[in-house]
Design a protein around this motif. Structure first.
Motif, PDB file in Angstrom:
ATOM      1  N   ILE A  77       0.842  -1.196   0.000  1.00  0.00           N
ATOM      2  CA  ILE A  77       0.000   0.000   0.000  1.00  0.00           C
ATOM      3  C   ILE A  77       0.876   1.244   0.000  1.00  0.00           C
ATOM      4  N   VAL A  78       0.491   2.228  -0.805  1.00  0.00           N
ATOM      5  CA  VAL A  78       1.164   3.533  -0.874  1.00  0.00           C
ATOM      6  C   VAL A  78       0.087   4.606  -0.780  1.00  0.00           C
ATOM      7  N   CYS A  79       0.336   5.628   0.049  1.00  0.00           N
ATOM      8  CA  CYS A  79      -0.671   6.675   0.268  1.00  0.00           C
ATOM      9  C   CYS A  79      -0.025   8.059   0.225  1.00  0.00           C
ATOM     10  N   CYS A  80      -0.828   9.070  -0.060  1.00  0.00           N
ATOM     11  CA  CYS A  80      -0.392  10.460   0.070  1.00  0.00           C
ATOM     12  C   CYS A  80      -1.626  11.355   0.148  1.00  0.00           C
ATOM     13  N   VAL A  81      -1.400  12.614   0.479  1.00  0.00           N
ATOM     14  CA  VAL A  81      -2.461  13.620   0.518  1.00  0.00           C
ATOM     15  C   VAL A  81      -2.194  14.615  -0.606  1.00  0.00           C
ATOM     16  N   LEU A  82      -3.242  14.998  -1.343  1.00  0.00           N
ATOM     17  CA  LEU A  82      -3.106  15.964  -2.426  1.00  0.00           C
ATOM     18  C   LEU A  82      -4.051  17.128  -2.165  1.00  0.00           C
ATOM     19  N   LYS A  83      -3.482  18.336  -2.000  1.00  0.00           N
ATOM     20  CA  LYS A  83      -4.276  19.512  -1.649  1.00  0.00           C
ATOM     21  C   LYS A  83      -4.298  20.540  -2.780  1.00  0.00           C
ATOM     22  N   GLY A  84      -5.439  21.221  -2.906  1.00  0.00           N
ATOM     23  CA  GLY A  84      -5.567  22.287  -3.898  1.00  0.00           C
ATOM     24  C   GLY A  84      -6.289  21.870  -5.162  1.00  0.00           C
ATOM     25  N   VAL A  85      -7.058  20.786  -5.095  1.00  0.00           N
ATOM     26  CA  VAL A  85      -7.801  20.294  -6.264  1.00  0.00           C
ATOM     27  C   VAL A  85      -9.087  21.102  -6.433  1.00  0.00           C
ATOM     28  N   ASN A  86      -9.459  21.369  -7.680  1.00  0.00           N
ATOM     29  CA  ASN A  86     -10.687  22.123  -7.956  1.00  0.00           C
ATOM     30  C   ASN A  86     -11.620  21.275  -8.822  1.00  0.00           C
ATOM     31  N   LEU A  87     -12.694  20.764  -8.228  1.00  0.00           N
ATOM     32  CA  LEU A  87     -13.643  19.905  -8.939  1.00  0.00           C
ATOM     33  C   LEU A  87     -14.980  20.596  -9.192  1.00  0.00           C
ATOM     34  N   LYS A  88     -15.044  21.902  -8.911  1.00  0.00           N
ATOM     35  CA  LYS A  88     -16.331  22.617  -9.025  1.00  0.00           C
ATOM     36  C   LYS A  88     -16.751  22.936 -10.455  1.00  0.00           C
ATOM     37  N   PRO A  89     -15.838  23.403 -11.311  1.00  0.00           N
ATOM     38  CA  PRO A  89     -16.294  23.857 -12.634  1.00  0.00           C
ATOM     39  C   PRO A  89     -16.898  22.742 -13.475  1.00  0.00           C
ATOM     40  N   GLY A  90     -18.008  23.046 -14.116  1.00  0.00           N
ATOM     41  CA  GLY A  90     -18.621  22.171 -15.122  1.00  0.00           C
ATOM     42  C   GLY A  90     -18.608  20.694 -14.798  1.00  0.00           C
ATOM     43  N   ASN A  91     -17.993  19.910 -15.692  1.00  0.00           N
ATOM     44  CA  ASN A  91     -17.978  18.452 -15.523  1.00  0.00           C
ATOM     45  C   ASN A  91     -16.636  17.962 -14.979  1.00  0.00           C
ATOM     46  N   ALA A  92     -15.952  18.788 -14.187  1.00  0.00           N
ATOM     47  CA  ALA A  92     -14.627  18.427 -13.656  1.00  0.00           C
ATOM     48  C   ALA A  92     -14.680  17.151 -12.824  1.00  0.00           C
ATOM     49  N   LEU A  93     -15.712  17.006 -11.990  1.00  0.00           N
ATOM     50  CA  LEU A  93     -15.827  15.815 -11.146  1.00  0.00           C
ATOM     51  C   LEU A  93     -16.041  14.567 -12.003  1.00  0.00           C
ATOM     52  N   LYS A  94     -16.884  14.679 -13.015  1.00  0.00           N
ATOM     53  CA  LYS A  94     -17.144  13.540 -13.904  1.00  0.00           C
ATOM     54  C   LYS A  94     -15.870  13.124 -14.624  1.00  0.00           C
ATOM     55  N   ARG A  95     -15.093  14.105 -15.073  1.00  0.00           N
ATOM     56  CA  ARG A  95     -13.829  13.807 -15.757  1.00  0.00           C
ATOM     57  C   ARG A  95     -12.842  13.146 -14.799  1.00  0.00           C
ATOM     58  N   PHE A  96     -12.864  13.582 -13.542  1.00  0.00           N
ATOM     59  CA  PHE A  96     -11.991  12.995 -12.519  1.00  0.00           C
ATOM     60  C   PHE A  96     -12.304  11.508 -12.343  1.00  0.00           C
ATOM     61  N   LEU A  97     -13.588  11.180 -12.228  1.00  0.00           N
ATOM     62  CA  LEU A  97     -14.000   9.785 -12.031  1.00  0.00           C
ATOM     63  C   LEU A  97     -13.729   8.943 -13.273  1.00  0.00           C
ATOM     64  N   THR A  98     -13.910   9.546 -14.457  1.00  0.00           N
ATOM     65  CA  THR A  98     -13.619   8.843 -15.706  1.00  0.00           C
ATOM     66  C   THR A  98     -12.131   8.537 -15.821  1.00  0.00           C
ATOM     67  N   MET A  99     -11.305   9.507 -15.416  1.00  0.00           N
ATOM     68  CA  MET A  99      -9.855   9.322 -15.432  1.00  0.00           C
ATOM     69  C   MET A  99      -9.447   8.144 -14.550  1.00  0.00           C
ATOM     70  N   GLN A 100     -10.065   8.051 -13.374  1.00  0.00           N
ATOM     71  CA  GLN A 100      -9.745   6.968 -12.444  1.00  0.00           C
ATOM     72  C   GLN A 100     -10.121   5.607 -13.053  1.00  0.00           C
ATOM     73  N   THR A 101     -11.268   5.558 -13.716  1.00  0.00           N
ATOM     74  CA  THR A 101     -11.704   4.323 -14.379  1.00  0.00           C
ATOM     75  C   THR A 101     -10.723   3.905 -15.472  1.00  0.00           C
ATOM     76  N   LYS A 102     -10.244   4.889 -16.251  1.00  0.00           N
ATOM     77  CA  LYS A 102      -9.298   4.591 -17.329  1.00  0.00           C
ATOM     78  C   LYS A 102      -7.977   4.072 -16.785  1.00  0.00           C
ATOM     79  N   LEU A 103      -7.527   4.639 -15.667  1.00  0.00           N
ATOM     80  CA  LEU A 103      -6.284   4.153 -15.052  1.00  0.00           C
ATOM     81  C   LEU A 103      -6.456   2.712 -14.568  1.00  0.00           C
ATOM     82  N   HIS A 104      -7.639   2.394 -14.029  1.00  0.00           N
ATOM     83  CA  HIS A 104      -7.895   1.017 -13.604  1.00  0.00           C
ATOM     84  C   HIS A 104      -7.849   0.055 -14.798  1.00  0.00           C
ATOM     85  N   GLU A 105      -8.314   0.510 -15.951  1.00  0.00           N
ATOM     86  CA  GLU A 105      -8.305  -0.324 -17.144  1.00  0.00           C
ATOM     87  C   GLU A 105      -6.899  -0.472 -17.711  1.00  0.00           C
ATOM     88  N   ASP A 106      -6.127   0.626 -17.662  1.00  0.00           N
ATOM     89  CA  ASP A 106      -4.840   0.698 -18.353  1.00  0.00           C
ATOM     90  C   ASP A 106      -3.687   0.254 -17.460  1.00  0.00           C
TER      91      ASP A 106
END
Length: 363
Positions: free
Chosen positions: A128-157
């Motif tokens: 297991i490897v962990c870290c904290v990432l601060k300063g993310v902005n998920l408010k504009p438009g479909n930023a949150l949806k793109r974030f979740l899609t990115m995570q799905t693609k990384l799981h596939e790739d």
């Protein structure tokens, strides 16, 4: 050369010259008995770019000093070539356009987050490897949806359908530290999965199995989608891995699901990132490197383009031109054993090297 497939041959080494192929994006070296065992693990679990970076650095066989001197010489040659061809200015523009990430060391952090690992995980899902990432902005438009899609693609790739590693992302404000990476029997492990009610792990897997069967019947095909694809990864396990918070709640059940308790929302600005694997620690680090890079790319895109944020004043203020160059802050997280001995610290001085061509790390 853009694509190279030499899988399942009798190669013992990979030539360092491959790192000098600038257009090489897809390379398959799997199934070769390489002398460099670390490289052999990488070709089975890492992206082509990470493998080429490793070859460029001389691999494990070359000493750090020699490798370092070669890097310096190579950079000097490239700098001179660009100067001779008038590309120096372009190089400066590219350097300035790199994404910025600042590392906050444990020694500089008044309240660093620690994850304690129990003895039982080594037989189930050891790394297991962990870290904290601060300063993310998920408010504009479909930023949150793109974030979740990115995570799905990384799981596939890079995670190869979660078979080599699994990513979990949490809202840091909802994480109750300290955390424990532990194992629990299927009939004792309870979690509130994303979008579901609290359930025992064995009941969740049974429910997902029934849903998968129903999905197959409806679509009349063998393949299933969603969480149902990962059920076989826990076959034969007497205990299941889980990340538990200070209140005793399971916030992560890899490789299946996260908890609704720490779910990321549009308002989330600080993330707790977690990568687990039963393959190797290096794969966890490579995946985390890539995850941080992808989040940084999404963050800059959201800040610069505003993603159609409309009349959201707070969002517009965050997306102002002065904010687009602000670095994300990565806080180091220590993973320790039950006696408090350090197992892994991320990011260390050598981490984030696989994405250094696209990321400027301020240490």
């Amino acid at each position: 050369l853009q694509s190279l497939d030499v899988a399942n041959n009798q190669l013992r080494e990979l030539p360092a010259a491959l790192a000098d192929c600038p257009r090489l994006k897809e390379a398959n070296f799997r199934g070769n008995q390489l002398r460099d065992k670390r490289l052999e693990k990488m070709v089975n679990g890492c992206q082509t770019k990470a493998i080429l970076e490793y070859l460029r650095a001389g691999g494990r066989g070359k000493g750090k000093a020699e490798s370092g001197r070669e890097d310096v010489r190579k950079k000097k040659r490239e700098k001179q070539q660009k100067k001779d061809s008038g590309d120096g200015e372009q190089d400066e523009v590219e350097e300035a356009s790199k994404l910025l990430v600042k590392v906050l060391h444990v020694s500089e952090n008044p309240a660093p987050l620690v994850v304690k690992v129990s003895q039982g995980v080594k037989d189930v899902r050891a790394f297991i490897v962990c870290c904290v990432l601060k300063g993310v902005n998920l408010k504009p438009g479909n930023a949150l949806k793109r974030f979740l899609t990115m995570q799905t693609k990384l799981h596939e790739d890079i995670c190869e359908k979660r078979t080599v590693a699994t990513i979990a992302t949490h809202d840091l404000q909802l994480v109750k530290a300290p955390l424990t990476y532990d194992v629990q029997p299927p009939d004792e492990l309870k979690i509130v999965p994303l979008g579901r009610k609290e359930i025992k792990a064995k009941d969740l897997l049974r429910q997902l199995q029934l849903e998968a069967e129903e999905q197959r019947k409806q679509k009349k095909r063998q393949n299933v989608s969603g969480l149902h694809r990962y059920l076989q990864l826990l076959d034969g396990k007497d205990n299941y891995p889980c990340l538990v918070d200070a209140e005793g709640a399971v916030i992560s059940f890899p490789p299946i699901t996260n908890s609704e308790k720490t779910k990321i929302r549009k308002e989330t600005q600080d993330l707790f990132l977690e990568v687990t694997s039963d393959t190797s620690l290096q794969i966890c680090k490579d995946v985390m490197d890539t995850l941080i890079l992808k989040i940084a790319e999404l963050n800059r895109s959201a800040l610069e383009n505003k993603e159609g944020s409309g009349s959201d004043l707070e969002s517009d203020a965050l997306c102002g031109p002065g904010n687009s160059n602000l670095p994300l802050v990565v806080e180091q997280v220590r993973v320790v054993d039950t006696d408090g001995n350090l197992k892994v610290l991320y990011p260390s001085k050598t981490d984030l090297a696989t994405v250094s061509s696209l990321l400027t790390v301020i240490r």
